[in-house]
Design an enzyme around this catalytic site. Structure first.
Site, mmCIF file in Angstrom:
data_model
loop_
_atom_site.group_PDB
_atom_site.id
_atom_site.type_symbol
_atom_site.label_atom_id
_atom_site.label_comp_id
_atom_site.label_asym_id
_atom_site.label_seq_id
_atom_site.Cartn_x
_atom_site.Cartn_y
_atom_site.Cartn_z
ATOM 1 N N GLY A 270 0.848 -1.185 0.000
ATOM 2 C CA GLY A 270 0.000 0.000 0.000
ATOM 3 C C GLY A 270 0.883 1.233 0.000
ATOM 4 O O GLY A 270 1.050 1.927 -1.011
ATOM 5 N N ARG A 271 1.498 1.464 1.134
ATOM 6 C CA ARG A 271 2.333 2.644 1.346
ATOM 7 C C ARG A 271 3.412 2.829 0.264
ATOM 8 O O ARG A 271 3.609 3.923 -0.240
ATOM 9 C CB ARG A 271 3.035 2.488 2.700
ATOM 10 C CG ARG A 271 3.769 3.705 3.205
ATOM 11 C CD ARG A 271 4.585 3.323 4.445
ATOM 12 N NE ARG A 271 3.809 2.615 5.436
ATOM 13 C CZ ARG A 271 3.070 3.210 6.368
ATOM 14 N NH1 ARG A 271 3.049 4.509 6.455
ATOM 15 N NH2 ARG A 271 2.368 2.486 7.238
ATOM 16 N N CYS A 338 -9.658 20.410 19.045
ATOM 17 C CA CYS A 338 -9.522 20.469 20.499
ATOM 18 C C CYS A 338 -9.011 19.156 21.060
ATOM 19 O O CYS A 338 -9.735 18.403 21.718
ATOM 20 C CB CYS A 338 -10.858 20.848 21.108
ATOM 21 S SG CYS A 338 -11.408 22.421 20.455
#
Ligand SMILES: *Cc1c(COP(=O)(O)O)cnc(C)c1O
Length: 404
Positions: A270-271, A338
């Site tokens: 994949g990568r 946040c």
């Protein structure tokens, strides 16, 4: 992808112009780079003649999948959604393998209906479920069993999958029992032994260990597998220490293994196929001066790109326009969300930055957009592809209206 004088450009397009036209944050992919990666992968593994199935979870954009398919790759999917996307992108079922520990009845049923190449099962319960469905459908299903080779991939613990404490695959003992079961079943054909020990692997040693475990297993079981699926995990250079997996070396190790066992090899990268083909362009909203460091607050956040928050992954950050002024404080690049983990990098020596400047987060093609979410009710970013000197929108920016 490089600086032309001061400005960074991707395949001839100045990122400043891209940002002006398409707004930020925006994922920008280079077809040229993607193609280069695939050709390079093919070249390195040429003498093995593998079936290379792109791991769809790394990037599941349909237009990119279509391009990847046209360049000859199949797909490794882990859900019915990914399977549908792969099929819709024109990837043929006989080049699709299905992995994952929790395939549901519905997913198995659909995979059987579509006659995909292999379902790589990961437990006894799953194998019983496949048999049950196959029996109802009066079909013979090609299955593989994923072995957990108890091999340490020497990568980040969060992306290691081949150790005995990980949920993936079955133990050697169970493998023997399950393979016997499948061989005796009227509704299943045992076609494949599969493994995948983890991701971002930089050294061939874990792979060598893995292949040794497979050697032993195949000898013990005394069975000829038509396919051996070695998974993915080939590590790329994220620019921190110039390390990446030596594909050529790995390939020569696999070649010996293949010749010994006379089997078809499957890879699931994949990568290594898509990682360095994508850049995330973001704009600085505010610069907040701190005591020892300044916070560079950008308009991309962990919902857009989660790897730093999720894995503590480090990605190169570079300015869209270079200047010669140095900042005397370090910079912490953060998003507006946040959460304290909503940060990308802290960099000491960076050029002086100003509000509204553009910055680029590099090598985000894999596990970038595919991991994005709507956290904090933020719309997902736009994706564009640069191909043949043209910019094409390959996924529209989500609309606030869609979310609310
Ligand atoms: C994630 C995954 C891959 C791809 O891993 P990369 O590190 O992106 O090459 C391959 N096979 C399986 C089963 C996976 O889960």
């Amino acid at each position: 992808m490089r600086y032309k004088l001061k400005n960074f450009s991707i395949d001839g397009f100045d990122v400043n112009k891209i940002a002006k036209k398409y707004k930020t944050p925006v994922y920008c992919y280079s077809f040229k780079k993607l193609r280069e990666n695939i050709l390079n992968f093919n070249k390195n593994f040429k003498h093995i003649d593998p079936l290379t199935c792109f791991s769809v979870k790394a990037n599941s954009n349909k237009i990119l999948l279509n391009e990847i398919g046209k360049l000859g790759l199949g797909a490794d999917v882990v859900s019915i959604g990914e399977l549908l996307k792969a099929l819709k992108s024109g990837i043929k079922p006989n080049k699709i393998v299905f992995s994952g520990v929790g395939k549901t009845k519905n997913e198995i049923s659909f995979a059987i209906k579509k006659k995909i190449l292999l379902i790589n099962a990961e437990s006894k319960s799953e194998i019983l479920e496949i048999e049950k469905i196959a029996k109802i459908k009066k079909k013979q299903v090609n299955v593989g069993i994923r072995l957990n080779p108890n091999t340490d991939a020497k990568t980040l613990s969060q992306i290691s999958t081949g150790k005995k404490e990980n949920k993936f695959g079955v133990s050697e003992k169970n493998f023997l029992e399950l393979s016997k079961y499948i061989r005796n079943s009227k509704y299943m054909n045992l076609k494949c032994l599969s493994v995948h020990i983890g991701s971002q692997i930089l050294d061939t040693r874990p792979y060598e260990k893995m292949l040794k475990v497979l050697d032993k297993m195949i000898k013990k079981i005394n069975y000829h597998f038509e396919y051996i699926d070695l998974g993915g995990g080939m590590g790329i250079d994220y620019g921190n220490n110039n390390k990446r997996l030596n594909l050529k070396k790995y390939s020569s190790i696999v070649k010996k293994f293949k010749e010994k066992h006379k089997t078809k090899i499957i890879f699931e990268p994949g990568r290594s196929i898509i990682g360095n083909s994508g850049i995330l362009i973001a704009k600085i909203i505010y610069i907040k001066e701190g005591h020892k460091k300044n916070f560079i607050i950008i308009d991309a956040a962990m919902n857009d790109f989660m790897r730093p928050a999720l894995y503590n992954a480090r990605h190169r950050i570079i300015p869209a326009v270079r200047n010669k002024r140095k900042s005397n404080k370090s910079y912490e690049f953060v998003g507006p969300i946040c959460e304290s983990t909503d940060k990308f990098s802290t960099l000491k020596k960076f050029q002086k930055l100003y509000e509204n400047d553009l910055i680029l987060i590099c090598d985000v093609g894999a596990y970038g957009m595919s991991l994005s979410s709507n956290y904090n009710t933020r719309p997902k970013p736009l994706e564009i592809l640069i191909k043949d000197s043209k910019i094409k929108i390959i996924n529209k920016r989500q609309n606030l209206k869609d979310l609310i």
